[in-house]
Design a protein around this motif. Structure first.
Motif, PDB file in Angstrom:
ATOM      1  N   ARG A   1     169.887  -2.871 130.524  1.00  0.00           N
ATOM      2  CA  ARG A   1     170.790  -3.328 129.470  1.00  0.00           C
ATOM      3  C   ARG A   1     172.161  -3.494 130.108  1.00  0.00           C
ATOM      4  O   ARG A   1     172.691  -2.570 130.716  1.00  0.00           O
ATOM      5  N   LEU A   2     172.735  -4.708 130.006  1.00  0.00           N
ATOM      6  CA  LEU A   2     174.074  -4.975 130.525  1.00  0.00           C
ATOM      7  C   LEU A   2     175.076  -4.747 129.409  1.00  0.00           C
ATOM      8  O   LEU A   2     174.910  -5.233 128.293  1.00  0.00           O
ATOM      9  N   LEU A   3     176.135  -4.027 129.720  1.00  0.00           N
ATOM     10  CA  LEU A   3     177.146  -3.680 128.729  1.00  0.00           C
ATOM     11  C   LEU A   3     178.520  -4.138 129.225  1.00  0.00           C
ATOM     12  O   LEU A   3     178.850  -3.970 130.398  1.00  0.00           O
ATOM     13  N   PHE A   4     179.298  -4.704 128.339  1.00  0.00           N
ATOM     14  CA  PHE A   4     180.644  -5.150 128.697  1.00  0.00           C
ATOM     15  C   PHE A   4     181.558  -4.960 127.502  1.00  0.00           C
ATOM     16  O   PHE A   4     181.184  -5.242 126.370  1.00  0.00           O
ATOM     17  N   GLY A   5     182.744  -4.470 127.778  1.00  0.00           N
ATOM     18  CA  GLY A   5     183.745  -4.323 126.736  1.00  0.00           C
ATOM     19  C   GLY A   5     185.096  -4.720 127.271  1.00  0.00           C
ATOM     20  O   GLY A   5     185.382  -4.589 128.461  1.00  0.00           O
ATOM     21  N   SER A   6     185.918  -5.228 126.392  1.00  0.00           N
ATOM     22  CA  SER A   6     187.266  -5.635 126.763  1.00  0.00           C
ATOM     23  C   SER A   6     188.205  -5.202 125.649  1.00  0.00           C
ATOM     24  O   SER A   6     187.878  -5.349 124.472  1.00  0.00           O
ATOM     25  N   VAL A   7     189.341  -4.664 126.031  1.00  0.00           N
ATOM     26  CA  VAL A   7     190.282  -4.180 125.029  1.00  0.00           C
ATOM     27  C   VAL A   7     191.677  -4.672 125.371  1.00  0.00           C
ATOM     28  O   VAL A   7     192.042  -4.792 126.542  1.00  0.00           O
ATOM     29  N   VAL A   8     192.416  -4.996 124.340  1.00  0.00           N
ATOM     30  CA  VAL A   8     193.837  -5.282 124.458  1.00  0.00           C
ATOM     31  C   VAL A   8     194.538  -4.161 123.704  1.00  0.00           C
ATOM     32  O   VAL A   8     194.365  -4.017 122.493  1.00  0.00           O
ATOM     33  N   ALA A   9     195.278  -3.343 124.430  1.00  0.00           N
ATOM     34  CA  ALA A   9     195.933  -2.182 123.821  1.00  0.00           C
ATOM     35  C   ALA A   9     197.174  -2.618 123.049  1.00  0.00           C
ATOM     36  O   ALA A   9     197.851  -3.576 123.431  1.00  0.00           O
ATOM     37  N   PRO A  10     197.480  -1.925 121.970  1.00  0.00           N
ATOM     38  CA  PRO A  10     198.692  -2.250 121.226  1.00  0.00           C
ATOM     39  C   PRO A  10     199.943  -1.999 122.055  1.00  0.00           C
ATOM     40  O   PRO A  10     199.956  -1.166 122.962  1.00  0.00           O
ATOM     41  N   LYS A  11     200.978  -2.721 121.714  1.00  0.00           N
ATOM     42  CA  LYS A  11     202.261  -2.586 122.383  1.00  0.00           C
ATOM     43  C   LYS A  11     202.918  -1.279 121.944  1.00  0.00           C
ATOM     44  O   LYS A  11     203.007  -0.995 120.755  1.00  0.00           O
ATOM     45  N   PRO A  12     203.340  -0.454 122.913  1.00  0.00           N
ATOM     46  CA  PRO A  12     204.027   0.787 122.527  1.00  0.00           C
ATOM     47  C   PRO A  12     205.263   0.455 121.699  1.00  0.00           C
ATOM     48  O   PRO A  12     205.954  -0.524 121.979  1.00  0.00           O
ATOM     49  N   SER A  13     205.483   1.244 120.683  1.00  0.00           N
ATOM     50  CA  SER A  13     206.643   0.979 119.835  1.00  0.00           C
ATOM     51  C   SER A  13     207.782   1.919 120.198  1.00  0.00           C
ATOM     52  O   SER A  13     207.577   2.995 120.748  1.00  0.00           O
ATOM     53  N   ALA A  14     208.973   1.484 119.884  1.00  0.00           N
ATOM     54  CA  ALA A  14     210.151   2.322 120.111  1.00  0.00           C
ATOM     55  C   ALA A  14     210.163   3.431 119.061  1.00  0.00           C
ATOM     56  O   ALA A  14     209.752   3.241 117.927  1.00  0.00           O
ATOM     57  N   GLY A  15     210.596   4.582 119.448  1.00  0.00           N
ATOM     58  CA  GLY A  15     210.666   5.693 118.506  1.00  0.00           C
ATOM     59  C   GLY A  15     209.292   6.218 118.155  1.00  0.00           C
ATOM     60  O   GLY A  15     208.405   6.286 118.989  1.00  0.00           O
ATOM     61  N   GLN A  16     209.111   6.556 116.875  1.00  0.00           N
ATOM     62  CA  GLN A  16     207.861   7.149 116.427  1.00  0.00           C
ATOM     63  C   GLN A  16     207.029   6.191 115.581  1.00  0.00           C
ATOM     64  O   GLN A  16     206.148   6.619 114.854  1.00  0.00           O
ATOM     65  N   GLY A  17     207.309   4.898 115.692  1.00  0.00           N
ATOM     66  CA  GLY A  17     206.557   3.916 114.913  1.00  0.00           C
ATOM     67  C   GLY A  17     205.135   3.764 115.409  1.00  0.00           C
ATOM     68  O   GLY A  17     204.753   4.256 116.462  1.00  0.00           O
ATOM     69  N   ILE A  18     204.364   3.081 114.620  1.00  0.00           N
ATOM     70  CA  ILE A  18     202.968   2.828 114.962  1.00  0.00           C
ATOM     71  C   ILE A  18     202.909   1.686 115.977  1.00  0.00           C
ATOM     72  O   ILE A  18     203.551   0.654 115.780  1.00  0.00           O
ATOM     73  N   PRO A  19     202.148   1.855 117.065  1.00  0.00           N
ATOM     74  CA  PRO A  19     202.019   0.763 118.030  1.00  0.00           C
ATOM     75  C   PRO A  19     201.502  -0.510 117.354  1.00  0.00           C
ATOM     76  O   PRO A  19     200.649  -0.449 116.467  1.00  0.00           O
ATOM     77  N   GLN A  20     202.020  -1.654 117.769  1.00  0.00           N
ATOM     78  CA  GLN A  20     201.672  -2.931 117.163  1.00  0.00           C
ATOM     79  C   GLN A  20     201.063  -3.874 118.198  1.00  0.00           C
ATOM     80  O   GLN A  20     201.432  -3.837 119.364  1.00  0.00           O
ATOM     81  N   MET A  21     200.168  -4.732 117.749  1.00  0.00           N
ATOM     82  CA  MET A  21     199.583  -5.731 118.627  1.00  0.00           C
ATOM     83  C   MET A  21     200.545  -6.894 118.864  1.00  0.00           C
ATOM     84  O   MET A  21     200.515  -7.510 119.899  1.00  0.00           O
TER      85      MET A  21
END
Length: 137
Positions: free
Chosen positions: A89-109
């Motif tokens: 079984r061949l497995l492949f995954g790709s991820v684009v991590a969210p952009k770190p946010s300034a301060g304590q905000g939620i990371p955004q894409m």
């Protein structure tokens, strides 16, 4: 997938498919060069980088690559079946991590990455299918 496939065969085939060669051409336009030889060196464990990617973790059955920027790719193989009918079984995954946010905000894409996410998923599936077709002959 019929046959017993090694991680090296999978990774080497993946990075040398015609579809991925198109991506390599785009990368070449921004000064990131790579060749089939470079792909084979990575696949065989003789190199820890390929084009825009740097190896992060490698085992006998998995390879994690981090690209310049916020993307990572994961390759895996899983041997299934038995000795009379081996399959991989061949497995492949790709991820684009969210952009770190300034301060304590939620990371955004960000709007560009969010808008391209569907295309990224489709492209990832096409890459895996392309490698699988080439391995199956």
């Amino acid at each position: 997938m019929k046959a017993k496939v090694t991680l090296a065969e999978f990774v080497g085939t993946f990075y040398t498919t015609p579809l991925f060669k198109a991506e390599r051409l785009v990368l070449r336009c921004v000064g990131i060069r790579s060749s089939d030889h470079d792909a084979r060196q990575l696949a065989e464990g003789a190199s820890e980088h390929f084009a825009a990617w740097q190896m992060t973790v490698r085992t006998e059955t998995e390879l994690l690559m981090k690209a310049i920027g916020r993307t990572s790719s994961w390759f895996g193989i899983e041997h299934v079946g038995d000795t009379t009918a081996p399959e991989t079984r061949l497995l492949f995954g790709s991820v684009v991590a969210p952009k770190p946010s300034a301060g304590q905000g939620i990371p955004q894409m960000g709007p560009l990455f969010s808008g391209l996410l569907g295309a990224h998923r489709t492209y990832s599936k096409l890459l895996l299918m392309s490698a699988r077709r080439r391995i199956n002959g």
